[in-house]
Design a protein around this motif. Sequence first.
Motif, mmCIF file in Angstrom:
data_model
loop_
_atom_site.group_PDB
_atom_site.id
_atom_site.type_symbol
_atom_site.label_atom_id
_atom_site.label_comp_id
_atom_site.label_asym_id
_atom_site.label_seq_id
_atom_site.Cartn_x
_atom_site.Cartn_y
_atom_site.Cartn_z
ATOM 1 N N HIS A 317 23.889 -66.002 -90.236
ATOM 2 C CA HIS A 317 22.510 -65.519 -90.326
ATOM 3 C C HIS A 317 21.955 -65.876 -91.704
ATOM 4 N N HIS A 318 20.745 -66.415 -91.713
ATOM 5 C CA HIS A 318 20.192 -66.950 -92.955
ATOM 6 C C HIS A 318 19.936 -65.873 -94.022
ATOM 7 N N ARG A 319 19.870 -64.605 -93.608
ATOM 8 C CA ARG A 319 19.650 -63.550 -94.597
ATOM 9 C C ARG A 319 20.862 -63.366 -95.513
ATOM 10 N N SER A 320 22.015 -63.840 -95.049
ATOM 11 C CA SER A 320 23.221 -63.727 -95.881
ATOM 12 C C SER A 320 23.369 -64.901 -96.841
ATOM 13 N N TRP A 321 22.537 -65.914 -96.698
ATOM 14 C CA TRP A 321 22.732 -67.132 -97.484
ATOM 15 C C TRP A 321 22.521 -66.899 -98.980
ATOM 16 N N ALA A 328 22.590 -73.556 -99.729
ATOM 17 C CA ALA A 328 21.885 -73.683 -98.458
ATOM 18 C C ALA A 328 20.601 -72.859 -98.478
ATOM 19 N N ASP A 329 20.666 -71.684 -99.076
ATOM 20 C CA ASP A 329 19.481 -70.833 -99.176
ATOM 21 C C ASP A 329 18.382 -71.514 -99.980
ATOM 22 N N LEU A 362 19.401 -77.636 -90.101
ATOM 23 C CA LEU A 362 19.373 -78.801 -90.979
ATOM 24 C C LEU A 362 19.715 -78.409 -92.414
ATOM 25 N N ALA A 363 19.165 -77.288 -92.881
ATOM 26 C CA ALA A 363 19.444 -76.839 -94.249
ATOM 27 C C ALA A 363 20.900 -76.432 -94.406
ATOM 28 N N TRP A 364 21.483 -75.873 -93.376
ATOM 29 C CA TRP A 364 22.869 -75.412 -93.440
ATOM 30 C C TRP A 364 23.841 -76.595 -93.540
ATOM 31 N N GLU A 365 23.601 -77.621 -92.755
ATOM 32 C CA GLU A 365 24.587 -78.700 -92.640
ATOM 33 C C GLU A 365 24.404 -79.815 -93.660
ATOM 34 N N THR A 366 23.283 -79.803 -94.397
ATOM 35 C CA THR A 366 22.995 -80.895 -95.328
ATOM 36 C C THR A 366 23.507 -80.533 -96.718
#
Length: 406
Positions: A317-321, A328-329, A362-366
Motif C-alpha cells: 500500500h502506497h501509504r506505507s512507502w 519509491a514514495d 510504475l513508481a514501485w518497480e522503477t
Amino acid sequence: MNVEDHPSHLVVQPADGIPPVVATPRGLDEAMRRLEGADGPLALDTERASGFRYHDNAYLVQMRRGDEPAVLLDPVAFDGEAMAELQSVIGRQEWVLHAATQDLPSLHALGLSPAALFDTELGARLLNLPHVGLGGLLDDLFGIHLKKEHSAADWSRRPLPEEWLAYAALDVEYLVELRDEVERLLTDQGKLEIARQEFAAEMDFEPRQKPGEPWRRTSGITAARTPRQLRIVRELWNERDALARQRDLSPHRLIPDRAIMAAATNAVRNEHELLALREFNGRGAHSELRHWWAAVQRARASQEPISVRVPHEGVPHHRSWVRQHPEADQRLRTARSALIEIAEAHDLPVENLLQPRVLRELAWETSEPIDAAEVATRLAELGARPWQTELTAAPIAEAFREAASA
C-alpha cells in the motif's frame, strides 16, 4: 434536444407510458423486431439486486432505439439460446450506456456485448463536468429531473412494481439525446478521440479481482488481535460465503460483519450465548445458528498457523512507502505532481489522465531512471491508452529523474 426545448421539470413517466415486461418468446420476438427496425444507437441499462443476491446478475434489461418505446426485458425468463438471438439483433449497433462498467459484466454474463460503445458518464468525466450521474447530467444539460430512488431496490422481486418499471424505462428515455450532447461537447473541447479510446477500452471490461484473502477485508477486523480470533473470523466468513453462494443471497443479509467480529472477540461457551450477543443478528442469525456455531468450534479446534499481520501480495500500500520505501514514495509524489499540472492544462480529472494504480505500479518497480520510450512501453503494458501515454510518458520519465537526484 436542448434546454430551451425542455424547460426544467420533473419527469416521472415515460412519454409512451410504462411498457410491459417482456418475459415470453412471443414478446421477445416482437421486441427484437422493433429494435431491429428502428434507427440509430441502442440505449441500454440493467437493474441488478446488489445487496440482496450473491451474484451480480441482471434482473431487468432496458433497451430503447430510435422512436420506439423502451423494451423492458426479464432476462431470468430466457435461456442462452434466446439471448443469442437477441445478441444477433443488438450486437451490431453502438450501445449507449451510462457508467458502462457497472452494466457490462452482467450483460456479458447473458452473452450480450456491443459492436461499439458510448459511455455518457465517462464522457462527462472527460469533460470535467461538475455532475456526472445520469440525473445530474440530465438536469444540468436539459433541465430534466428524474427521481433516482429505486436503484438500490431488490430487482429480483417478481412481479416488479409499476413505479419501478417507470423508473427503469426512464433510465433509457433520454440516453441517446444525452449521448449526442456529450459528443458535441467532447468535439468542442477536442476530446472526442480521447473518449473513443476510453470507450473502446471499456468494451470487454470485467471487474479486477482483489488479491489476497477476502475474509481479511471483514469490517472491524482490526479488533481481532490473536490467531484464535482470526481463525474464528476466517471460518465464519467462509461459512457465510458458502451459504450465501448456495442460496444466492447477499452474505450480509445472513449475518453482518459485526456479528462475525462479535463472535470472534467474545468468549461464548455455546450457541445460545452466541445468539445472545447484541451484535449477532441478521436474517440468518437464528435460522442458520448450527452453521455459525460449528464454524466457531472448528476455528477453536484448529492449530493451523495464521498470520496476525496481513500478508502483502504485489505492490505494498502506497501509504506505507514514505516510511518503508522512501525512494519509491519520492518517485510517486514527484510524478503525481507532474500529472496534476498536465490534467489541469487539459481540463481533465487526474485519475482519468492516468489511473492511479498504473502510476503506483510504475513508481514501485522503477528503481533506475528510464527514458520516455521505456516509460511508454511499460504504460502500454499496464493498460494505458495511446492518448494517455502520449501526454504522460515523457513527464513521468522526467519526474523519476528529478526524484532520483533529490
